[in-house]
Design a protein around this motif. Structure first.
Motif, PDB file in Angstrom:
ATOM      1  N   VAL A 270      15.176  -6.567  11.822  1.00 45.55           N
ATOM      2  CA  VAL A 270      14.556  -5.255  11.678  1.00 45.55           C
ATOM      3  C   VAL A 270      13.956  -5.198  10.280  1.00 45.55           C
ATOM      4  N   ARG A 271      12.658  -4.914  10.229  1.00 47.54           N
ATOM      5  CA  ARG A 271      11.954  -4.829   8.951  1.00 47.54           C
ATOM      6  C   ARG A 271      11.189  -3.518   8.872  1.00 47.54           C
ATOM      7  N   VAL A 272      10.954  -3.074   7.656  1.00 49.68           N
ATOM      8  CA  VAL A 272      10.063  -1.949   7.405  1.00 49.68           C
ATOM      9  C   VAL A 272       8.801  -2.538   6.773  1.00 49.68           C
ATOM     10  N   ARG A 273       7.644  -2.020   7.168  1.00 47.73           N
ATOM     11  CA  ARG A 273       6.366  -2.597   6.732  1.00 47.73           C
ATOM     12  C   ARG A 273       5.580  -1.585   5.898  1.00 47.73           C
ATOM     13  N   PHE A 274       5.051  -2.093   4.774  1.00 46.78           N
ATOM     14  CA  PHE A 274       4.200  -1.304   3.896  1.00 46.78           C
ATOM     15  C   PHE A 274       2.858  -2.018   3.745  1.00 46.78           C
ATOM     16  N   PRO A 275       1.756  -1.434   4.255  1.00 48.87           N
ATOM     17  CA  PRO A 275       0.437  -2.037   4.039  1.00 48.87           C
ATOM     18  C   PRO A 275      -0.156  -1.514   2.731  1.00 48.87           C
ATOM     19  N   PHE A 276      -0.773  -2.406   1.952  1.00 47.01           N
ATOM     20  CA  PHE A 276      -1.423  -2.042   0.695  1.00 47.01           C
ATOM     21  C   PHE A 276      -2.857  -2.536   0.736  1.00 47.01           C
ATOM     22  N   ALA A 277      -3.742  -1.863   0.014  1.00 47.62           N
ATOM     23  CA  ALA A 277      -5.123  -2.333  -0.113  1.00 47.62           C
ATOM     24  C   ALA A 277      -5.127  -3.658  -0.856  1.00 47.62           C
ATOM     25  N   ALA A 278      -6.026  -4.524  -0.476  1.00 51.61           N
ATOM     26  CA  ALA A 278      -6.153  -5.822  -1.157  1.00 51.61           C
ATOM     27  C   ALA A 278      -6.898  -5.595  -2.468  1.00 51.61           C
ATOM     28  N   THR A 279      -6.169  -5.548  -3.562  1.00 54.71           N
ATOM     29  CA  THR A 279      -6.741  -5.315  -4.880  1.00 54.71           C
ATOM     30  C   THR A 279      -6.964  -6.654  -5.570  1.00 54.71           C
ATOM     31  N   PRO A 280      -8.185  -6.947  -5.996  1.00 56.54           N
ATOM     32  CA  PRO A 280      -8.424  -8.219  -6.688  1.00 56.54           C
ATOM     33  C   PRO A 280      -7.570  -8.334  -7.950  1.00 56.54           C
ATOM     34  N   GLY A 281      -6.966  -9.489  -8.134  1.00 61.07           N
ATOM     35  CA  GLY A 281      -6.155  -9.733  -9.327  1.00 61.07           C
ATOM     36  C   GLY A 281      -4.750  -9.173  -9.282  1.00 61.07           C
ATOM     37  N   ALA A 282      -4.346  -8.558  -8.166  1.00 62.08           N
ATOM     38  CA  ALA A 282      -2.987  -8.014  -8.066  1.00 62.08           C
ATOM     39  C   ALA A 282      -1.977  -9.154  -8.041  1.00 62.08           C
ATOM     40  N   VAL A 283      -0.899  -8.996  -8.778  1.00 60.03           N
ATOM     41  CA  VAL A 283       0.137 -10.021  -8.897  1.00 60.03           C
ATOM     42  C   VAL A 283       1.435  -9.470  -8.323  1.00 60.03           C
ATOM     43  N   ARG A 284       2.167 -10.321  -7.625  1.00 63.84           N
ATOM     44  CA  ARG A 284       3.477  -9.982  -7.079  1.00 63.84           C
ATOM     45  C   ARG A 284       4.531 -10.384  -8.098  1.00 63.84           C
TER      46      ARG A 284
END
Length: 186
Positions: free
Chosen positions: A40-54
């Protein structure tokens, strides 16, 4: 508050709370789990931002990581030095980040339920995870870098919230020290 059914016999209750004073959205998901062989997972969609780092919390520090499935301790952040979004959690270690042309998706594992041990083919009642499980997590938008926004500090406060208890006046075990515990030292 949202109530729904997962798999065949399990029930999920999801609460969402906006906390303007703390600038975060808090989530609590309660699973009444009676099924097997599901994640069971919860999902969060984010906009693809150039240069975003995890960046994710790990014991004694942090790591910058590529997309994929990695454990994180207490917090996850996706963004740049200008802005981003952080997710604080209480004991949810499985984080998977995937990219598509227009979006990035964070999946956070809330529960793993197996009817057999991973190593060997032995039945495992404990790995079914039947029962009631509560997962708590929060999204925190930020301006500036995750360091400037003190994300690890927010994660530590989220993981160990202050618990206030009312009590009657009593002598107590500590000597009177002459300061107000609700005001910081100056």
């Amino acid at each position: 508050l949202a109530v729904g059914r997962l798999a065949h016999a399990s029930l999920v209750v999801r609460e969402v709370r906006l906390v303007p004073a703390l600038e975060r959205i808090e989530f609590a998901t309660t699973l009444y789990w009676a099924d097997a062989n599901h994640n069971v997972r919860v999902r969060f969609p984010f906009a693809a931002t150039p240069g975003a780092v995890r960046t994710e919390g790990v014991p004694y520090g942090h790591f910058e990581r590529p997309d994929g499935d990695f454990p994180a301790l207490g917090w996850f952040d996706l963004g740049s030095d200008a802005r981003g979004i952080s997710m604080l959690n209480r004991g949810l270690f499985g984080h998977r980040l995937a990219s598509a042309p227009q979006a990035r998706t964070l999946d956070v594992t809330l529960l793993r339920s197996l009817d057999r041990a991973v190593f060997g083919d032995r039945p495992s009642v404990a790995m079914l995870e039947h029962g009631i499980h509560r997962a708590e997590y929060a999204l925190v938008p930020r301006e500036g870098s995750w360091r400037d926004a003190t994300v690890p500090r927010h994660a530590a406060a989220w993981s160990a919230p202050l618990i206030a208890r009312e009590t009657a006046i009593h002598a107590g075990a500590l000597a009177l020290c002459g300061y107000d515990v609700l005001r910081p030292f100056v």
